[in-house]
Motif scaffolding. Sequence first.
Motif, PDB file in Angstrom:
ATOM      1  N   GLU A 445       0.825  -1.212   0.000  1.00  0.00           N
ATOM      2  CA  GLU A 445       0.000   0.000   0.000  1.00  0.00           C
ATOM      3  C   GLU A 445       0.856   1.259   0.000  1.00  0.00           C
ATOM      4  OE1 GLU A 445      -2.344  -3.272   2.030  1.00  0.00           O
ATOM      5  OE2 GLU A 445      -0.309  -2.468   2.160  1.00  0.00           O
ATOM      6  N   SER A 448       2.390   1.675  -3.453  1.00  0.00           N
ATOM      7  CA  SER A 448       1.358   2.147  -4.370  1.00  0.00           C
ATOM      8  C   SER A 448       1.112   3.645  -4.200  1.00  0.00           C
ATOM      9  CB  SER A 448       0.061   1.363  -4.129  1.00  0.00           C
ATOM     10  OG  SER A 448      -0.971   1.819  -4.957  1.00  0.00           O
ATOM     11  N   ASP A 452       1.767   6.603  -6.932  1.00  0.00           N
ATOM     12  CA  ASP A 452       0.670   7.521  -7.243  1.00  0.00           C
ATOM     13  C   ASP A 452       1.107   8.971  -7.012  1.00  0.00           C
ATOM     14  OD1 ASP A 452      -2.143   7.739  -8.020  1.00  0.00           O
ATOM     15  OD2 ASP A 452      -2.457   8.538  -6.011  1.00  0.00           O
ATOM     16  N   ARG A 477      -2.032  -3.089  -8.008  1.00  0.00           N
ATOM     17  CA  ARG A 477      -2.269  -1.709  -7.583  1.00  0.00           C
ATOM     18  C   ARG A 477      -1.111  -0.798  -7.978  1.00  0.00           C
ATOM     19  NH1 ARG A 477      -4.261  -1.398  -1.466  1.00  0.00           N
ATOM     20  NH2 ARG A 477      -4.317   0.798  -2.079  1.00  0.00           N
ATOM     21  N   VAL A 478       0.114  -1.302  -7.860  1.00  0.00           N
ATOM     22  CA  VAL A 478       1.294  -0.489  -8.182  1.00  0.00           C
ATOM     23  C   VAL A 478       1.351  -0.205  -9.677  1.00  0.00           C
ATOM     24  CG1 VAL A 478       3.806  -0.446  -8.191  1.00  0.00           C
ATOM     25  CG2 VAL A 478       2.587  -1.314  -6.182  1.00  0.00           C
ATOM     26  N   ALA A 481      -1.467   2.139 -10.695  1.00  0.00           N
ATOM     27  CA  ALA A 481      -1.197   3.549 -10.393  1.00  0.00           C
ATOM     28  C   ALA A 481      -0.256   4.149 -11.438  1.00  0.00           C
ATOM     29  CB  ALA A 481      -0.600   3.680  -8.993  1.00  0.00           C
TER      30      ALA A 481
END
Length: 679
Positions: A445, A448, A452, A477-478, A481
């Motif tokens: 997280e 990520s 972002d 997610r990475v 982004a």
Amino acid sequence: MLTKFSRLSRRFSKTNQIGSSLTPAQEAKLNPKCIILSEDLCSQTLDMYPDAKTLKKLHSKIVTDPSLGLSPSLAIKLMRAYASCEELSTTRHLFDESPERNVIFFNVMIRSYVNHRYYQDALSVYCAMSKDAVSPDHYTYPCVLKACSGSENLPVGLQTHAAVAKVGLDLNLFIGNGLVAMYGKCGCLVEARRVLDEMPVKDVVSWNSMVAGYAQNGQFEDALSICKEMESMNLNRDGGTMASLLPAVTNTSSENVEFLRDMFEGLADRSLVSWNVMIAVYVNNSMAAEAVNLYSRMEAGKLKPDAITIASILPACGDLSALSLGRRIHKYIEKKRLRPNLSLENALLNMYAKCGCLTEAKEVFDSMQSRDVVSWTSMISAYGVCGKGRVAVSLFDKMRDQGLVPDSIAFVSVISACSHSGLLEEGRRYYHLMTEEFKIVPRIEHYSCMVDLLGRAGKVDEAFIFVKQMLVDPNERVWGALLGACRVHSNMGVGLIAADHLFHMVPEQAGYYVLLSNIYAKAGQWKKVTSIRSIMKSKGIKKTPGISNVEVKGKVFTFLAGDKSHPHSKEMYEELDVLVGKLKEAGYVPETDSALHDVEEEDKEHHLAVHSEKLAIVFAILNTNPGTPIRITKNLRVCGDCHTAIKLISKTTEREIVVRDTNRFHHFKGEACSCGDYW
């Protein structure tokens, strides 16, 4: 206990009424100074569990009255009464000062600790029994086993099993239930099942304990098998059965949710526990609308929610932006005086935050008697997703100043807040603070959020280098982004690399094909757009439909892009045409590069006009009074065209419009958005 207190209050009230009608002579006869306080009267009063203030006065009278003295019987009742008032230190003092402690004293002390989840203290008292040469009895062992379960203390649990077997109490129903629960909680499922099978008498608690053991250890199929065994034996499953299954039905399959729903609907007597569990199942499986509908059913059935119900349903209100329901629940909390309650208050704060109501969220936050890291993190996140990064950063620093240690989730929130507000250097500083000062190992997280942060700030190449230097393998997610940043900043080179990774990781996820198509579309490479669409068609991959929710007059309505299923679709589309005409007069030009199709401009305009958020807004305009704020939640990112259009709609209709998409909040007022066009 609440019932006892209610009866006691009514009795005191009645006494006061009688007292007010007495003559002075009669009052003199009943003057408290004239009352002889007997042991029986004290005993009766303690049995009614008085409040802490009354209890302390009575305790003082007992120890100072020479005609009374603290008998073992009164000492035990005082211990129970203090424990019910959560005065465990006084309970322990009475226990320690009692000269002749028998098994009842130990049982009361152990149970007091267990009831308040001081499991290690309970086990310490249990271990002290042998020093006082006091033998445990059939009341002692169930509490001890519960303490072993709560603390997952298998060694003491095994010793206790051996002890009960030695004295022949292992066949006792309550002890057997405690053993099943203890072994299940400690992950010893074979032993738990063996104890269950060897029990000569079983009740629904026995089976529920086994269900809970399997569920807590992620063995949902085995838990279901026990439920079916119960059914075959005509043993009525209850709210406890459902509660036992709850740990296994978070983010589970629709079939498992359906099983729980069928069990709930089939219950002969639906207790509050069963309603609470079913609401929690829906919430834990992202079925907010179903949770709200079930809560409405419960209210219609005149069943009063408790703190657990409310803490469960408030997240669903936030997910749907069901603000009017959330506010009504808030009033209920205040009316029933359910505060202070930290978990409930955190849920209330989070509900307002998810609805984009920063003022109300801050009011709840400021009124809390105590706050934990979760409270602060929720408030930091609320400011972050609303584009108030500076306030979020200030709040994070204030939390540290008050001595709270931020955890990994708090750092996710503050770095994310920096990302949403373009605070590049601040985000870098907090990432460094987390890794260097607090020695928190970055989780996916955090990576990520950093990708972002860099990507939104236009540092796409630096973000790509960051990804390559990660200590763990980048996940969806990475790369997602990074691909999103490439779309915003038209970086086709890095975008193709990110897309390639995503197509291998999640080949069925339509959103990433759409993002790459968008990159090609912005570059005018329509042949490649067509190629991607052909790939999606050949693989059966369909674009995730845009879905928007809007709350109107206490009810949540859902719209899909191009939706014509609503009974008032005709009026909605007529109003939409009129509204788009007014927007064009005000200077609106549809951003047709937001449409991914290589078609005529007019067709692109049509695709954009029927996006779900526009339909939801039009519906709200038609069904609410002028000037009423409109709140929308959307399952996808708001496109550039809708963002531009909603700013003008807000100005034209003189309404505040709040849209929450998958990334953040957009507060539209006048012709401006809280994101500052940075999203």
